[in-house]
Design an enzyme around this catalytic site. Structure first.
Site, short mmCIF file in Angstrom:
data_model
loop_
_atom_site.label_atom_id
_atom_site.label_comp_id
_atom_site.label_asym_id
_atom_site.label_seq_id
_atom_site.Cartn_x
_atom_site.Cartn_y
_atom_site.Cartn_z
N HIS A 105 0.82 -1.22 0.00
CA HIS A 105 0.00 0.00 0.00
C HIS A 105 0.85 1.27 0.00
O HIS A 105 0.34 2.36 -0.25
CB HIS A 105 -0.99 0.00 1.18
N ASP A 135 0.00 -7.47 1.18
CA ASP A 135 0.49 -6.12 1.47
C ASP A 135 2.01 -6.10 1.60
O ASP A 135 2.56 -5.44 2.48
CB ASP A 135 -0.16 -5.54 2.72
N GLY A 209 3.13 6.16 8.55
CA GLY A 209 4.52 6.40 8.17
C GLY A 209 5.43 5.28 8.62
O GLY A 209 6.51 5.07 8.06
N ASN A 210 5.01 4.53 9.66
CA ASN A 210 5.74 3.35 10.09
C ASN A 210 5.53 2.17 9.13
O ASN A 210 6.25 1.18 9.20
CB ASN A 210 5.30 2.89 11.48
N SER A 211 4.53 2.26 8.27
CA SER A 211 4.23 1.16 7.36
C SER A 211 5.46 0.77 6.57
O SER A 211 6.10 1.60 5.93
CB SER A 211 3.10 1.56 6.40
N GLY A 268 -7.23 -25.54 -3.14
CA GLY A 268 -8.45 -26.05 -3.78
C GLY A 268 -9.46 -26.54 -2.76
O GLY A 268 -10.16 -27.53 -2.99
#
Length: 463
Positions: A105, A135, A209-211, A268
């Site tokens: 992101h 992510d 901002g830590n992402s 599956g």
């Protein structure tokens, strides 16, 4: 007063190879705090500045713009205008040649990426492997060599109560370090979109901002990549989540092998957690594992002898209690080998080797994009097979023809990706060729009969 006392219990005295965790012996050691650890680890955490340029439709202003009649009359008379969006995040260097991991992101759709190290060096970067569901994104820095980097720890060895540090760039104020403990493991059901979330929980403060930043242990090992928080205010409330390092390792392996998209082994199957009532109905002593509720006939589990009603309790010796945990464990196992699956059937418990394969493209999907000679140009359809089921998240029993891209015209009429086409203008649809043939000879009115997530939907519109 509890956290300072806990923090003083473990001090890193030598880094990196001789890292040791023990009770501090002198006042000098106590006063050091986490300083030696931060000095060693922080240079491997970078700031990321990403730019995304999107084309948006800019409606022309008109004196009749508030009149509904004229608004409909002039709908579509608009000019694409570029809109620049900037995002800020963090990343972690994983190798000296400039392999960096961050969140999808933050950089997944970026058209320009700049990476700034703690000593203010700047690098252009490009995404070499990204996955929205997990992510995660792997970046390659240009002209990078000899960079400081962190080693990935085996995240399956992490325990609740361990001390942890979060390093990143919250709110763009600059590199920041916060401390806490590991609050929980195997957190699922927190993911957005496709729901593949499987996280390590920490109370180390994590903010916007830590992402993409690092969650490390007291020996400098990378436990996980900070990705999201639970918050009512937008700031840290002490519930943060990190993507485990073992999944990051598999991403790096696939990126180095040249994969253009992240490949997960295909189960599956569909399943649900075993709760107390379900455990009682299965004559189980305690609730554990995930019960299989559906199996595709081409599933590697079906071919290995599994059947509906079996309970899966472990993958490669690690506990599994939900579909999200199953996806994570299979992703970590990787493709090409086998995974040791612990199966509970009645009172019998056994371990079965299951091959880790991608969803087969059989029978061929034969995708068809309709051209300008048809009533719905741009509409793309495909024959449903295991690969299409996995990509679009369709029910395992799905058959026939499915919309993979509605295109501009069908999209306006309400058609969505994942809609199974049952009939067009009253004529049953059995193949992608049928769709093309019917719409190439249709009139001005079109009727589409669809199956949308188990509900029959009929759309009728004029072209």
């Amino acid at each position: 007063m509890i956290r300072p006392a806990l923090t003083a219990l473990a001090i890193v005295l030598a880094l990196p190879a001789a890292a040791e965790t023990r009770v501090p012996q002198t006042q000098a050691e106590i006063s050091l705090g986490f300083a030696p650890l931060v000095k060693e680890a922080a240079p491997a955490v970078v700031n990321i500045y990403a730019k995304v340029v999107r084309q948006v439709q800019q409606r022309r202003r008109s004196p009749f713009m508030n009149d509904p009649f004229f608004d409909d009359l002039f709908r579509g008379f608009s000019t694409p205008q570029p809109r620049v969006e900037n995002s800020l995040g963090s990343g972690v260097i994983l190798s000296g040649d400039g392999i960096v991991v961050s969140n999808y992101h933050v950089v997944g759709t970026a058209t320009e990426i700049r990476v700034v190290t703690s000593d203010r060096r700047e690098y252009n970067a490009r995404v070499i492997l990204g996955d929205k569901a997990s992510d995660l994104a792997i970046l390659q820095l240009e002209d990078a060599e000899g960079l400081p980097h962190l080693e990935l720890r085996n995240s399956d060895e992490v325990e609740v109560g361990e001390l942890a540090l979060a390093i990143g760039n919250p709110f763009g104020v600059g590199q920041t370090v916060s401390s806490g403990i590991i609050s929980g493991l195997a957190r699922t059901g927190m993911g957005a979109g496709d729901g593949f979330g499987y996280y390590i929980q920490t109370d180390a403060p994590i903010n916007p901002g830590n992402s993409g930043g690092a969650l490390i242990d007291v020996n400098g090992g990378l436990i996980g990549i900070n990705t999201r928080i639970l918050s009512r205010s937008g700031g840290s409330n002490g519930i943060g989540f990190a993507i485990p390092a073992n999944l990051v390792r598999e991403f790096v392996n696939q990126a180095r092998e040249g994969s253009e998209e992240f490949q997960r082994p295909w189960a599956g199957m569909a399943g649900q957690p075993v709760d107390a009532d379900l455990a009682a109905s299965l004559a189980m002593e305690l609730p554990e594992g995930m019960v299989i509720s559906d199996l595709h006939r081409e599933s590697p589990f079906a071919k290995a002898g599994f059947r509906v009603g079996d309970v899966i309790t472990h993958v490669d010796g690690e506990v599994v209690n939900s579909p999200s945990e199953m996806v994570f464990r299979m992703s970590v196992s990787g493709l090409g080998g086998t995974a040791e699956i612990t199966r509970l059937r009645g009172a019998e418990r056994e371990v079965v080797a299951v091959p880790m394969i991608t969803a087969p493209d059989q029978p061929p999907a034969n995708p068809v994009q309709l051209d300008e000679r048809t009533a719905l140009p741009g509409l793309t359809v495909a024959q449903i097979n295991p690969q299409v089921i996995a990509r679009l998240g369709l029910p395992l029993s799905a058959e026939g023809v499915v919309v993979t891209d509605p295109g501009p015209y069908a999209g306006r009429g309400g058609v969505q990706p994942g809609d199974a086409l049952l009939a067009v203008n009253g004529q049953p649809v059995g193949s992608t060729k049928d769709v093309h043939a019917i719409l190439a000879n249709s009139g001005r009115w079109i009727q589409l009969d669809l199956n949308r997530r188990g509900q029959r939907v009929t759309l009728r519109f004029r072209t």
